[in-house]
Write an enzyme that holds these catalytic residues in place. Sequence first.
Site, mmCIF file in Angstrom:
data_model
loop_
_atom_site.group_PDB
_atom_site.id
_atom_site.type_symbol
_atom_site.label_atom_id
_atom_site.label_comp_id
_atom_site.label_asym_id
_atom_site.label_seq_id
_atom_site.Cartn_x
_atom_site.Cartn_y
_atom_site.Cartn_z
ATOM 1 N N HIS A 154 25.763 15.915 25.280
ATOM 2 C CA HIS A 154 25.123 15.334 24.079
ATOM 3 C C HIS A 154 26.153 14.823 23.086
ATOM 4 C CE1 HIS A 154 21.485 17.490 25.467
ATOM 5 N NE2 HIS A 154 22.314 18.507 25.658
ATOM 6 N N SER A 275 43.683 -8.509 15.671
ATOM 7 C CA SER A 275 42.637 -9.223 14.957
ATOM 8 C C SER A 275 43.263 -10.416 14.243
ATOM 9 C CB SER A 275 41.997 -8.271 13.946
ATOM 10 O OG SER A 275 41.458 -8.990 12.859
ATOM 11 N N LYS A 281 44.884 -4.041 13.168
ATOM 12 C CA LYS A 281 44.017 -3.736 14.314
ATOM 13 C C LYS A 281 44.698 -3.773 15.674
ATOM 14 C CE LYS A 281 39.983 -3.819 14.381
ATOM 15 N NZ LYS A 281 38.674 -3.306 14.252
ATOM 16 N N GLU A 288 36.139 -3.149 26.516
ATOM 17 C CA GLU A 288 34.873 -3.717 26.025
ATOM 18 C C GLU A 288 34.367 -4.814 26.955
ATOM 19 O OE1 GLU A 288 34.944 -3.302 21.231
ATOM 20 O OE2 GLU A 288 36.560 -4.446 22.125
ATOM 21 N N GLN A 320 18.790 -20.801 48.114
ATOM 22 C CA GLN A 320 20.101 -21.384 47.771
ATOM 23 C C GLN A 320 20.654 -20.725 46.498
ATOM 24 O OE1 GLN A 320 21.108 -25.586 48.523
ATOM 25 N NE2 GLN A 320 20.985 -25.858 46.320
HETATM 26 N N1 ARG Z 1 22.408 -25.237 50.916
HETATM 27 C C1 ARG Z 1 21.365 -24.543 51.578
HETATM 28 C C2 ARG Z 1 21.313 -23.079 51.069
HETATM 29 O O1 ARG Z 1 22.235 -22.672 50.490
HETATM 30 C C3 ARG Z 1 21.594 -24.553 53.043
HETATM 31 C C4 ARG Z 1 20.346 -24.412 53.851
HETATM 32 C C5 ARG Z 1 19.538 -25.641 53.718
HETATM 33 N N2 ARG Z 1 18.392 -25.607 54.575
HETATM 34 C C6 ARG Z 1 17.380 -26.489 54.417
HETATM 35 N N3 ARG Z 1 16.411 -26.357 55.226
HETATM 36 N N4 ARG Z 1 17.381 -27.352 53.462
HETATM 37 O O2 ARG Z 1 20.360 -22.376 51.272
#
Ligand code: ARG
Length: 461
Positions: A154, A275, A281, A288, A320
């Site tokens: 605590h 600082s 400082k 941090e 993606q």
């Molecule tokens: N750049 C795409 C990704 O990172 C690669 C796969 C793309 N596939 C597709 N069917 N468009 O997921």
Amino acid sequence: MKMWSGRFKDATDSAADAFNSSLGFDKRLYKHDITGSVAHCTMLGECGIITKSEAEAIIACLNTICDDITSEKLEIQNAEDIHMFVEEELTKRIGTIGKKLHTARSRNDQVALDIRLYLRDTVDEINLLLKELILTLCEMAEENLETIIPAYTHMQKAQPTTLAHHFIAYCEMFLRDCDRLRDCRARINVMPLGSSALTGTTYPINRARVAELLGFDDVTKNSMDGVSDRDFAVEFLSACALIMTHLSRFNEEIIYWASDEFGYISLDDRFSTGSSIMPQKKNPDMSELIRGKTGRCYGNLISLLTTMKGLPLAYNKDMQEDKEVLFDTEDTVKSCLSIFTAMLPTLKYNKEKLYAGASGGYTVATDCADYLAKKGMPFRQAHEVIGSLVLYCTENGKKLDELSVEEYKKFSELFETDILTAVKLENVIKNRNLVGGPAPKTVLAEIKNIRKILAKKFPQE
Ligand code: ARG
């Protein structure tokens, strides 16, 4: 012209093109993409799906492309993603033969493979950084087996312990982090190629051979899952988030231990900042920042979980979005571990202040109660007696280890002269020699054990 432009009449809108492109960040995958393609192509040649000489030509060219990128002869640009870039470059260099590389493969299983190959390396690299950190802590612990510090619950002084005991508490956390990464690596290390777009392929490919060439333990067992599974990536982000939790807790402590109020630590010039307005400082910016960067790693984990939660089978372009969070967490964890391991040995722990801290706050009260309990008084009653003894001390400005035997006796006849040795900080610690306790001998044994565990985990060195 796009590789998939056959069924289109119009070119893609340029803004849509830019929006769709992942090249800006997935170019980081080029080596792994090419490694995967070389294995795939080797297998295609071995299985007679393309001729041996075609396979050889493609592989030789892929390798030069890889070298050219690494030596910065070739700049990665103007493509939808890294997979397209490499393939386009390949056909630019060797013509029609290059167009055979993508036989029996889709970018969907290709990208899944690339991320797995990439993360496998990343996990190994982070594990090595964890190892360095743990070894640094072991060394610091060995030097501080008898450095007495106050331990808190605590945020109130609770009982005395040693700096070594405190350090190896963090070793335990980082050792679990190593285990977690290794555990996650086992699920990363499964080969998805052959899943193709989503239902596999009719070519007589040899998936096991590709797995063998690339050092995978197994192949994925369902093609729809093979292209759309990112569990392993979530696990990686989660293991990294916990590493950051541990770093953040440690650094939080460093920050207030370095404050004027505590004065337990002085920061080294090389790892602190000043600082622009207050000349006096010296700020713990490294700590941090590590604490602050923990937030972005948590965010990356939640980001990928949220991306995945609504996705029906199989591949969706949403996925993606996995890459930037993975790369960001990788960079963040690596830089935090590196800077922290460099900074740690430069911290100066003020032993006098730590000792004074440990001897204040009635930290030996539990031991006084235990003393009475060991002489036959029920523990609850002993707790009560020592409670009033502490009250007496607070009202008379005294410490428990400063009281005379006569003063002790006023509270219980069970007290004898040996209470004076029982409440000495050094003895309080030495007597906690059970497994996990702070007694110097116990801690030294545990440090040896940690070193042994590390040697087993990282056998090459
Ligand atoms: N750049 C795409 C990704 O990172 C690669 C796969 C793309 N596939 C597709 N069917 N468009 O997921």
